[in-house]
Design a protein around this motif. Sequence first.
Motif, mmCIF file in Angstrom:
data_model
loop_
_atom_site.group_PDB
_atom_site.id
_atom_site.type_symbol
_atom_site.label_atom_id
_atom_site.label_comp_id
_atom_site.label_asym_id
_atom_site.label_seq_id
_atom_site.Cartn_x
_atom_site.Cartn_y
_atom_site.Cartn_z
ATOM 1 N N GLU A 1 -2.642 -4.495 -0.359
ATOM 2 C CA GLU A 1 -3.546 -5.584 -0.734
ATOM 3 C C GLU A 1 -2.872 -6.938 -0.544
ATOM 4 O O GLU A 1 -3.489 -7.896 -0.055
ATOM 5 C CB GLU A 1 -3.960 -5.423 -2.207
ATOM 6 C CG GLU A 1 -4.884 -4.251 -2.471
ATOM 7 C CD GLU A 1 -6.255 -4.458 -1.851
ATOM 8 O OE1 GLU A 1 -6.951 -5.398 -2.247
ATOM 9 O OE2 GLU A 1 -6.607 -3.686 -0.937
ATOM 10 N N GLU B 1 -2.752 -13.062 -6.689
ATOM 11 C CA GLU B 1 -3.523 -12.471 -7.775
ATOM 12 C C GLU B 1 -3.734 -10.978 -7.572
ATOM 13 O O GLU B 1 -3.665 -10.192 -8.513
ATOM 14 C CB GLU B 1 -4.880 -13.176 -7.899
ATOM 15 C CG GLU B 1 -4.787 -14.627 -8.357
ATOM 16 C CD GLU B 1 -4.162 -14.760 -9.733
ATOM 17 O OE1 GLU B 1 -4.423 -13.895 -10.602
ATOM 18 O OE2 GLU B 1 -3.403 -15.725 -9.951
ATOM 19 N N ARG B 2 -4.020 -10.579 -6.328
ATOM 20 C CA ARG B 2 -4.351 -9.180 -6.055
ATOM 21 C C ARG B 2 -3.149 -8.331 -5.684
ATOM 22 O O ARG B 2 -3.254 -7.102 -5.652
ATOM 23 C CB ARG B 2 -5.382 -9.108 -4.926
ATOM 24 C CG ARG B 2 -6.686 -9.802 -5.234
ATOM 25 C CD ARG B 2 -7.708 -9.576 -4.140
ATOM 26 N NE ARG B 2 -8.043 -8.160 -4.005
ATOM 27 C CZ ARG B 2 -8.848 -7.672 -3.063
ATOM 28 N NH1 ARG B 2 -9.365 -8.484 -2.163
ATOM 29 N NH2 ARG B 2 -9.109 -6.385 -3.011
ATOM 30 N N SER C 1 0.457 -7.628 -9.637
ATOM 31 C CA SER C 1 0.450 -6.182 -9.867
ATOM 32 C C SER C 1 1.765 -5.538 -9.434
ATOM 33 O O SER C 1 2.297 -4.664 -10.128
ATOM 34 C CB SER C 1 -0.708 -5.532 -9.105
ATOM 35 O OG SER C 1 -1.946 -5.957 -9.632
ATOM 36 N N ASP D 1 -7.837 -4.163 -9.505
ATOM 37 C CA ASP D 1 -9.195 -4.674 -9.313
ATOM 38 C C ASP D 1 -10.075 -3.753 -8.475
ATOM 39 O O ASP D 1 -11.152 -4.163 -8.037
ATOM 40 C CB ASP D 1 -9.151 -6.070 -8.669
ATOM 41 C CG ASP D 1 -8.314 -6.112 -7.408
ATOM 42 O OD1 ASP D 1 -7.909 -5.032 -6.947
ATOM 43 O OD2 ASP D 1 -8.074 -7.212 -6.891
ATOM 44 N N ASP D 2 -9.633 -2.519 -8.237
ATOM 45 C CA ASP D 2 -10.476 -1.565 -7.529
ATOM 46 C C ASP D 2 -10.023 -0.156 -7.907
ATOM 47 O O ASP D 2 -8.919 0.051 -8.416
ATOM 48 C CB ASP D 2 -10.422 -1.786 -6.018
ATOM 49 C CG ASP D 2 -9.011 -1.660 -5.446
ATOM 50 O OD1 ASP D 2 -8.103 -1.251 -6.192
ATOM 51 O OD2 ASP D 2 -8.822 -1.967 -4.265
ATOM 52 N N GLU E 1 -1.026 -1.692 -3.788
ATOM 53 C CA GLU E 1 -0.931 -3.120 -4.086
ATOM 54 C C GLU E 1 -0.155 -3.861 -3.005
ATOM 55 O O GLU E 1 -0.455 -5.020 -2.702
ATOM 56 C CB GLU E 1 -0.272 -3.335 -5.455
ATOM 57 C CG GLU E 1 -1.068 -2.774 -6.627
ATOM 58 C CD GLU E 1 -2.450 -3.383 -6.758
ATOM 59 O OE1 GLU E 1 -2.664 -4.507 -6.245
ATOM 60 O OE2 GLU E 1 -3.328 -2.749 -7.362
ATOM 61 N N ASP F 1 -5.174 -15.413 -3.300
ATOM 62 C CA ASP F 1 -5.690 -14.056 -3.404
ATOM 63 C C ASP F 1 -4.559 -13.038 -3.295
ATOM 64 O O ASP F 1 -4.526 -12.041 -4.026
ATOM 65 C CB ASP F 1 -6.724 -13.824 -2.307
ATOM 66 C CG ASP F 1 -7.512 -12.537 -2.529
ATOM 67 O OD1 ASP F 1 -7.851 -12.251 -3.692
ATOM 68 O OD2 ASP F 1 -7.772 -11.830 -1.550
ATOM 69 N N SER F 2 -3.612 -13.296 -2.396
ATOM 70 C CA SER F 2 -2.492 -12.364 -2.240
ATOM 71 C C SER F 2 -1.633 -12.320 -3.496
ATOM 72 O O SER F 2 -1.085 -11.268 -3.850
ATOM 73 C CB SER F 2 -1.636 -12.760 -1.029
ATOM 74 O OG SER F 2 -0.894 -13.940 -1.281
#
Length: 382
Positions: A340, A190-191, A195, A269-270, A337, A187-188
């Motif tokens: 995130e 990808e998110r 980015s 993504d947000d 980012e 997750d870290s």
Amino acid sequence: MYRSLADANTAASSGFLAGGLEPAEVRERYDRDIATASRKLVTAAAATDGSADSAAEIEELSRLLPVYTARIEAARANNRQGLPLGGAWLRNANDLMQEEMLPAAERLYQAEKERLRTDYATAQGFPWVAVGLGVLTVGALGGVQHALYRRTNRRFNVGLLGATAACGVLLVWVTAGHTLASAGLSDSYERGVRSLNVLNDARISALKARGGENLTLVARGAVTVPAGQKFAGQDSYDVAYRAEMARLLGPEGGGRSGGLLGQALELADDPAGGDPVRAAADRAGEWRERHLKAREYDEAGDYEQALKRVIGAEKDEATGASFDRLDAALEKALAHEQGEFERAARTGGGALTGLVAGALVLAALGTAGAGVGIARRLAEYR
């Protein structure tokens, strides 16, 4: 370090265009960037992890940085006296930055990205050896208990049951903890990491484009693309500007949703991550349009109007205002980012909290339980 070097080069050219004594905020920005780059060189030297290639790049940057700053000071000294030689010194410093220093910093940047990918692969590898040993241990304890049952007709051995339970809990803990940690790391990446890589590249392209735009006015057509090459005869710095803007936004006429900023928007993504990227794309498109107007004045021979369009006090028309807003939007997106990434990484790391201490305790309990259980059976034969 790369961003600081590129930004210092941009600030130096912006100050030069102002003529005479450059604005205080521009000089402060340049000094701050050089100080940051110097500190990051020290940090990088401590983090090379014994890599000979990285050490060579750091040594090269350490050697070139004072040379670059000396050339910038020579450019400033000549510019304050109104001497044309100042422009030559600035172009010489820019060539050093673009052809030697930034490529060396980029090689370090790419090496760190590769090191991060390697660390991810290592961290996400399933602990097959540990799990396999755990399964064998639980199986062996179960086999011993079954053998004792057949020999003594006693169903339960409290000590061995306790050892089996301790090993079972540890096995489940290791498997579940690693699975959750791996999910958090994924997750870290990808998110956050994907980015961050794109946004960092976008910010660097914006800085290089701004430097090229400034140097187009500094050189005044003195540096052109050699014959036989693409864009032959055109201003070299303007060609460099267009190339970086195409990388940032996509080809001219393709709208504002392509290039690195388009990629960054797809990865967001947000709304907190997407909104500053959209703002950056709007400011970049605005910058490109304003640049075209400035070039029209410059090519028509109206240098003063072109200069005003690039660094003028009229913020509604100057490209410098668009660049500053673009850079601020990218900085906001990067901060989001980064947050995130850190949150997801902490979540993944939290799944392993206490595992080492817990493993030692459970292993000790399992060993003690097995010892007690076997000792009681042996005592029956004495």
